[in-house]
Design a protein around this motif. Structure first.
Motif, PDB file in Angstrom:
ATOM      1  N   LEU A 108      64.183  28.262  29.712  1.00 27.63           N
ATOM      2  CA  LEU A 108      63.172  27.484  30.417  1.00 27.63           C
ATOM      3  C   LEU A 108      63.713  26.913  31.723  1.00 27.63           C
ATOM      4  O   LEU A 108      63.019  26.904  32.756  1.00 27.63           O
ATOM      5  N   PHE A 109      64.950  26.431  31.701  1.00 25.95           N
ATOM      6  CA  PHE A 109      65.518  25.831  32.903  1.00 25.95           C
ATOM      7  C   PHE A 109      66.052  26.887  33.865  1.00 25.95           C
ATOM      8  O   PHE A 109      66.058  26.667  35.084  1.00 25.95           O
ATOM      9  N   ARG A 110      66.476  28.021  33.351  1.00 27.04           N
ATOM     10  CA  ARG A 110      66.836  29.116  34.256  1.00 27.04           C
ATOM     11  C   ARG A 110      65.590  29.608  34.985  1.00 27.04           C
ATOM     12  O   ARG A 110      65.652  29.944  36.178  1.00 27.04           O
ATOM     13  N   LEU A 111      64.460  29.629  34.284  1.00 23.88           N
ATOM     14  CA  LEU A 111      63.199  29.991  34.931  1.00 23.88           C
ATOM     15  C   LEU A 111      62.830  28.956  35.986  1.00 23.88           C
ATOM     16  O   LEU A 111      62.421  29.320  37.103  1.00 23.88           O
ATOM     17  N   ALA A 112      62.949  27.680  35.653  1.00 22.63           N
ATOM     18  CA  ALA A 112      62.613  26.628  36.625  1.00 22.63           C
ATOM     19  C   ALA A 112      63.465  26.770  37.882  1.00 22.63           C
ATOM     20  O   ALA A 112      62.955  26.627  39.007  1.00 22.63           O
ATOM     21  N   CYS A 113      64.753  27.071  37.706  1.00 24.92           N
ATOM     22  CA  CYS A 113      65.637  27.269  38.860  1.00 24.92           C
ATOM     23  C   CYS A 113      65.181  28.463  39.687  1.00 24.92           C
ATOM     24  O   CYS A 113      65.159  28.408  40.921  1.00 24.92           O
ATOM     25  N   ARG A 114      64.828  29.546  39.013  1.00 21.75           N
ATOM     26  CA  ARG A 114      64.413  30.750  39.745  1.00 21.75           C
ATOM     27  C   ARG A 114      63.133  30.487  40.537  1.00 21.75           C
ATOM     28  O   ARG A 114      62.994  30.935  41.679  1.00 21.75           O
ATOM     29  N   ILE A 115      62.191  29.789  39.944  1.00 26.27           N
ATOM     30  CA  ILE A 115      60.954  29.450  40.653  1.00 26.27           C
ATOM     31  C   ILE A 115      61.268  28.620  41.892  1.00 26.27           C
ATOM     32  O   ILE A 115      60.719  28.850  42.977  1.00 26.27           O
ATOM     33  N   ALA A 116      62.172  27.647  41.731  1.00 20.76           N
ATOM     34  CA  ALA A 116      62.545  26.803  42.865  1.00 20.76           C
ATOM     35  C   ALA A 116      63.223  27.619  43.961  1.00 20.76           C
ATOM     36  O   ALA A 116      62.885  27.507  45.146  1.00 20.76           O
ATOM     37  N   VAL A 117      64.164  28.471  43.570  1.00 20.92           N
ATOM     38  CA  VAL A 117      64.889  29.284  44.555  1.00 20.92           C
ATOM     39  C   VAL A 117      63.942  30.255  45.256  1.00 20.92           C
ATOM     40  O   VAL A 117      64.095  30.548  46.453  1.00 20.92           O
ATOM     41  N   ASN A 118      62.944  30.747  44.541  1.00 23.40           N
ATOM     42  CA  ASN A 118      61.978  31.664  45.153  1.00 23.40           C
ATOM     43  C   ASN A 118      61.294  31.045  46.365  1.00 23.40           C
ATOM     44  O   ASN A 118      60.907  31.756  47.301  1.00 23.40           O
ATOM     45  N   ARG A 119      61.142  29.741  46.369  1.00 20.89           N
ATOM     46  CA  ARG A 119      60.501  29.084  47.513  1.00 20.89           C
ATOM     47  C   ARG A 119      61.427  29.091  48.734  1.00 20.89           C
ATOM     48  O   ARG A 119      60.952  29.102  49.871  1.00 20.89           O
ATOM     49  N   THR A 120      62.734  29.082  48.487  1.00 26.12           N
ATOM     50  CA  THR A 120      63.678  29.233  49.593  1.00 26.12           C
ATOM     51  C   THR A 120      63.706  30.679  50.067  1.00 26.12           C
ATOM     52  O   THR A 120      63.743  30.952  51.270  1.00 26.12           O
ATOM     53  N   VAL A 121      63.666  31.624  49.119  1.00 23.05           N
ATOM     54  CA  VAL A 121      63.602  33.035  49.486  1.00 23.05           C
ATOM     55  C   VAL A 121      62.364  33.295  50.355  1.00 23.05           C
ATOM     56  O   VAL A 121      62.434  34.009  51.361  1.00 23.05           O
ATOM     57  N   ALA A 122      61.261  32.679  49.997  1.00 19.52           N
ATOM     58  CA  ALA A 122      60.018  32.871  50.747  1.00 19.52           C
ATOM     59  C   ALA A 122      60.089  32.285  52.145  1.00 19.52           C
ATOM     60  O   ALA A 122      59.293  32.636  53.019  1.00 19.52           O
ATOM     61  N   GLY A 123      61.027  31.363  52.375  1.00 16.56           N
ATOM     62  CA  GLY A 123      61.200  30.781  53.693  1.00 16.56           C
ATOM     63  C   GLY A 123      60.480  29.475  53.922  1.00 16.56           C
ATOM     64  O   GLY A 123      60.359  29.037  55.071  1.00 16.56           O
ATOM     65  N   VAL A 124      60.026  28.819  52.827  1.00 19.88           N
ATOM     66  CA  VAL A 124      59.240  27.597  53.016  1.00 19.88           C
ATOM     67  C   VAL A 124      59.942  26.333  52.529  1.00 19.88           C
ATOM     68  O   VAL A 124      59.417  25.231  52.705  1.00 19.88           O
ATOM     69  N   HIS A 125      61.142  26.473  51.907  1.00 23.89           N
ATOM     70  CA  HIS A 125      61.839  25.301  51.375  1.00 23.89           C
ATOM     71  C   HIS A 125      63.350  25.407  51.574  1.00 23.89           C
ATOM     72  O   HIS A 125      63.920  26.497  51.564  1.00 23.89           O
ATOM     73  N   PHE A 126      63.975  24.231  51.717  1.00 22.22           N
ATOM     74  CA  PHE A 126      65.430  24.116  51.729  1.00 22.22           C
ATOM     75  C   PHE A 126      65.947  23.961  50.297  1.00 22.22           C
ATOM     76  O   PHE A 126      65.210  23.496  49.412  1.00 22.22           O
ATOM     77  N   PRO A 127      67.210  24.307  50.028  1.00 21.75           N
ATOM     78  CA  PRO A 127      67.774  24.051  48.694  1.00 21.75           C
ATOM     79  C   PRO A 127      67.698  22.588  48.281  1.00 21.75           C
ATOM     80  O   PRO A 127      67.458  22.290  47.098  1.00 21.75           O
ATOM     81  N   ALA A 128      67.873  21.661  49.206  1.00 24.55           N
ATOM     82  CA  ALA A 128      67.801  20.238  48.864  1.00 24.55           C
ATOM     83  C   ALA A 128      66.410  19.860  48.355  1.00 24.55           C
ATOM     84  O   ALA A 128      66.278  18.971  47.510  1.00 24.55           O
TER      85      ALA A 128
END
Length: 352
Positions: free
Chosen positions: A240-260
């Motif tokens: 569940l938490f690996r999925l949550a991390c992947r969803i979060a990182v996907n927003r950085t991959v998409a170019g709309v969010h920073f890691p912070a």
């Protein structure tokens, strides 16, 4: 009449009618009433006071009316504290009104410095290499996260209606909370630092930190973990938490969010889940937490976000994060508690 109420006014009479035939049904009902009732004066029956408890009465309402009531109950004890300024607050706290009437910080977020965002723009740009691989996930996740969590913990409308309703209410609360913090902190998006970011999806117009997708994903992961076992530890290597991390990182991959943004969203999402669980069960624990974006770096270098860093956060080994602050005693939320109890019953009976 508002559109919200107009939608409900037609439920009982025309929801099952083909498009455009609502007026025909109304005429048919009028003719039928004339034939059956004629000119007789209706005689009122004797009534009785309401016998159901509020939670049972709530279950009889339409789903979106229930959602509005539950959101009001949950959000009424979450005031925001921030030192507003033209350039945005340097920090903002989501407070928790406690059983004794006092307020304490549920989560405090200090925004990173502008220079940190500027330096992190290059990392966001490098993540673009993953876009061809992640494109299907990113596109679907712009519209909803539940199918991804349901693939790990099966959630079906016919078997888990209360659980799905509980999670939907949680998403409503996270949206309200994260938007208030975004507005107060006023952090810029990656695209504002470089024309070369070029997101693969439409970039949201609201501020960037904390990430709403990260907040929702970590809230869902925490609720589903604690729904099965209220005392279960939160583990970064849990699916569940690996999925949550992947969803979060996907927003950085998409170019709309920073890691912070993702790190701040992870803290906020877990805190909101603990708050909701504590309002449903006095035995559940909730503590104040803090994310200091000014400390979110690696010896001055830009810091990424992934489940290895989440493990450090959960182990209190991350200098930017504190998850085990002072204990909180949120007020009970009786209506919300009835829904959580039904969801727990569904999970207990899942083998039947």
């Amino acid at each position: 009449m508002s559109l919200f109420h107009a939608k409900h006014a037609k439920h009982a009479k025309s929801d099952n009618m083909p498009d455009g035939q609502g007026a025909l049904l109304s005429l048919a009902l009028m003719r039928t009433r004339d034939a059956i009732a004629g000119t007789e004066d209706p005689q009122g029956r004797g009534g009785s006071p309401a016998m159901l408890a509020p939670g049972a009465r709530l279950a009889r309402l339409d789903p979106d009316h229930r959602a509005a009531i539950l959101l009001a109950e949950l959000s009424e004890d979450l005031p925001l504290s921030a030192d507003d300024g033209i350039a945005g607050a340097s920090s903002a706290s989501l407070l928790c009104r406690q059983a004794d009437g006092t307020c304490a910080s549920l989560v405090r977020i200090d925004r990173p410095d502008l220079a940190q965002f500027r330096e992190a723009a290059a990392m966001v740009g490098h993540y673009a290499e993953l876009r061809p691989d992640r494109a299907p996930e990113i596109e679907v996740q712009t519209h909803g996260l539940m199918p991804f969590f349901a693939a790990i913990r099966p959630l079906e409308p016919s078997r888990n209606p209360a659980t799905l309703e509980m999670l939907a209410c949680a998403m409503d609360l996270t949206t309200a909370a994260v938007m208030r913090l975004k507005l107060a902190l006023a952090c810029p998006r990656p695209t504002q630092f470089s024309d070369l970011i070029q997101p693969m999806i439409a970039c949201p117009s609201h501020p960037t930190l904390p990430s709403g997708h990260a907040t929702q994903a970590f809230c869902l992961a925490t609720l589903l973990t604690r729904l099965d076992d209220p005392r279960a530890p939160l583990r970064a290597d849990d699916p569940l938490f690996r999925l949550a991390c992947r969803i979060a990182v996907n927003r950085t991959v998409a170019g709309v969010h920073f890691p912070a943004d993702s790190a701040a969203g992870a803290v906020l999402g877990m805190q909101l889940a603990h708050y909701m669980l504590a309002r449903a069960d006095p035995a559940a624990t909730a503590h104040g937490a803090q994310f200091d974006g000014r400390l979110y770096h690696d010896g001055g270098a830009v810091r990424d976000f992934h489940y290895g860093i989440l493990a450090e956060m959960l182990d209190d080994a991350d200098p930017a994060t504190r998850l085990r602050g002072p204990a909180l005693t949120p007020r009970p939320a009786p209506l919300w508690a009835t829904l959580v109890a039904r969801a727990r019953d569904e999970r207990a009976d899942r083998w039947s």
